[in-house]
Enzyme design. Structure first.
Site, mmCIF file in Angstrom:
data_model
loop_
_atom_site.group_PDB
_atom_site.id
_atom_site.type_symbol
_atom_site.label_atom_id
_atom_site.label_comp_id
_atom_site.label_asym_id
_atom_site.label_seq_id
_atom_site.Cartn_x
_atom_site.Cartn_y
_atom_site.Cartn_z
ATOM 1 N N VAL A 126 0.832 -1.200 0.000
ATOM 2 C CA VAL A 126 0.000 0.000 0.000
ATOM 3 C C VAL A 126 0.870 1.255 0.000
ATOM 4 O O VAL A 126 0.589 2.218 -0.714
ATOM 5 C CB VAL A 126 -0.952 -0.002 1.212
ATOM 6 C CG1 VAL A 126 -1.604 1.368 1.393
ATOM 7 C CG2 VAL A 126 -2.029 -1.071 1.040
ATOM 8 N N GLU A 127 1.938 1.227 0.775
ATOM 9 C CA GLU A 127 2.761 2.425 0.910
ATOM 10 C C GLU A 127 3.514 2.787 -0.369
ATOM 11 O O GLU A 127 3.506 3.946 -0.782
ATOM 12 C CB GLU A 127 3.764 2.240 2.061
ATOM 13 C CG GLU A 127 3.143 2.249 3.439
ATOM 14 C CD GLU A 127 2.577 3.605 3.828
ATOM 15 O OE1 GLU A 127 2.928 4.620 3.184
ATOM 16 O OE2 GLU A 127 1.777 3.654 4.778
ATOM 17 N N THR A 128 4.187 1.827 -0.983
ATOM 18 C CA THR A 128 5.091 2.176 -2.088
ATOM 19 C C THR A 128 5.013 1.238 -3.288
ATOM 20 O O THR A 128 5.896 1.284 -4.149
ATOM 21 C CB THR A 128 6.559 2.192 -1.607
ATOM 22 O OG1 THR A 128 6.924 0.893 -1.116
ATOM 23 C CG2 THR A 128 6.777 3.228 -0.519
#
Length: 352
Positions: A126-128
Site C-alpha cells: 500500500v505504501e510504495t
C-alpha cells in the site's frame, strides 16, 4: 505516526480539482527559520551558519501545501473505490514477487517480532507498491514548507505544523547520522521515506538493521524495511495470533448505534457490551477476549456502509496510518497476496 501518499489516499477517494500552483521560492531569512536553525545547531553541536544557509535556501513548495489539506467538506468517502486502488492484479503480482524474493526475511521478522508476513507485505504494498513509488519530492523542501509555512486553512494547522517542525529536526539528524545529503533525499510530499514510508522520527526510533550490514537503509534495503515494519508494529503492541477484525451487525436502535460508533477505531467494547447494546457480533467475535472497535466505512453517498469490529491488532495497524480505510486495505491486500501464493503452491507443475 507516518505520513505518505497512502495517508493522503486514505482521507479521500476523489482527487481535488487541479489548481494553479505558484513557483517554489526559497524560505529566506525569516526570523523563525533562523531561530530554529540556531536552536537545533546549539543542541546538536552543529555549525549554526551552515544550517542557517541550508534552511533559508530550502524551497517553499506550494504543491505540498495543497496536498496536505484534507478533502473538501462534504466529500463522501468510498471504501470500495479505495480498496480497488490497492487490491488489483498488478499490485498482487508485485506482492507475490516481493514475498517470494524476501521469504526468508519475512519469516525471520515473524519469528522475531510476531508480525505475520501478510501484514508486512500489505503495508509495503500500500505504501510504495513494493518500492516502485517512494515519492518524488525533496524531503528537505517538503518538511521545511510544512514546518514554517503550513496552510492555515487546515483544521489542525498549529498542531500539524509543530509535528512537521519536529520531523524536520529529526530528518536533519537522520541525514547526519547516516551520511545522507539532506538536499538530495527524496520522499513523499509529507516527508515519508523509503520502502516503508517512515517519517524521519519513526526511522530514528523504530528502524532496524535487519540485513546485518552495519547500517539501516530504508531507501535501498527491502530487508531493512521488512524488519523495521515488523519492529514498528511490535513496539505498538501487536499481539501474535490475534485476529485483526470480525464481522458484526449493528443494532437497529440509532442511539445505540451512535454510541458504539463514537470511539471510531479505538478498541472500546467487549463482546458482552456489544450484545447488550443489540449488536450481533460474529461467533468468532463472541469468543474474542479483549476490547474491539465498532468501525463503519462509507461506500459513497448512495450505497450501504461496511461495518466491522476492529481488534487491538487492527488498532496497531492504524498506528502506522490513523485510518480504518488504510488499515483494512493493508490487511486485505496482504490476505489477497497470501491467497495467491497458496494458490500458486497448489497448482500442478507443468510437465517437463
Amino acid at each position: 505516526m507516518l505520513a505518505s501518499p497512502a495517508a493522503d489516499a486514505a482521507k479521500k477517494t476523489k482527487p481535488r480539482p487541479p489548481a494553479k500552483v505558484e513557483a517554489p521560492q526559497p524560505l529566506g531569512a525569516r526570523a523563525e527559520v533562523l531561530a530554529f536553525a540556531d536552536e537545533l545547531a546549539a543542541a546538536q553541536g552543529w555549525d549554526a551558519a551552515a544550517l542557517r544557509e541550508q534552511l533559508t535556501q530550502a524551497l517553499d513548495l506550494p504543491r505540498v501545501k495543497q496536498l496536505i489539506l484534507p478533502a473538501a467538506v462534504g466529500t463522501a468517502k468510498n471504501w470500495t473505490a479505495y480498496r480497488d486502488r490497492f487490491i488489483e492484479p498488478k499490485r498482487l503480482d508485485a506482492g507475490l514477487a516481493f514475498w517470494t524474493e524476501h521469504e526468508a526475511a519475512l519469516t525471520r521478522a515473524e519469528n522475531q517480532y510476531g508480525v505475520p508476513p501478510e501484514i508486512v507485505v500489505g503495508i509495503v504494498g500500500v505504501e510504495t507498491f513494493y518500492g516502485r513509488i517512494m515519492g518524488g519530492f525533496k524531503v528537505l523542501d517538503a518538511l521545511a514548507t510544512l514546518a514554517f509555512d503550513f496552510p492555515t486553512a487546515h483544521p489542525r494547522a498549529a498542531e500539524r505544523q509543530a509535528f512537521f517542525r519536529k520531523e524536520l529536526a529529526e530528518f536533519l539528524k537522520l541525514c547526519r547520522e547516516n551520511g545522507l545529503d539532506a538536499a538530495a533525499v527524496q520522499g513523499s510530499y509529507a516527508g515519508a521515506l523509503g520502502w516503508p514510508q517512515f517519517m524521519p522520527g519513526s526511522w530514528r526510533q523504530h528502524a532496524v538493521d535487519f540485513d546485518g550490514d552495519g547500517h539501516i537503509d530504508l531507501m535501498a534495503s527491502p530487508t531493512d524495511a521488512i524488519g523495521s515494519v515488523a519492529h514498528y508494529l511490535s513496539q505498538y503492541g501487536w499481539k501474535p495470533g490475534q485476529a485483526t477484525h470480525y464481522s458484526v451487525t449493528l443494532p437497529p436502535d440509532r442511539q445505540q448505534r451512535a454510541r458504539l460508533l463514537a470511539p471510531d477505531i479505538k478498541p472500546t467494547f467487549n463482546a458482552a457490551d456489544l450484545l447488550a447494546a443489540g449488536a450481533l457480533p460474529s461467533e468468532a467475535a463472541r469468543d474474542h477476549v479483549g476490547p474491539m472497535a465498532v468501525i463503519e466505512l462509507q461506500n459513497g453517498p448512495k450505497k450501504p456502509t461496511s461495518v466491522l469490529l476492529g481488534t487491538e491488532n487492527f488498532w496497531v495497524v492504524t498506528r502506522y496510518n490513523w485510518s480504518a480505510y488504510y488499515a483494512l486495505a493493508v490487511i486485505e491486500l496482504g490476505q489477497a497476496v497470501k491467497a495467491r501464493r497458496l494458490q500458486q503452491a497448489r497448482a500442478p507443475s507443468a510437465p517437463g
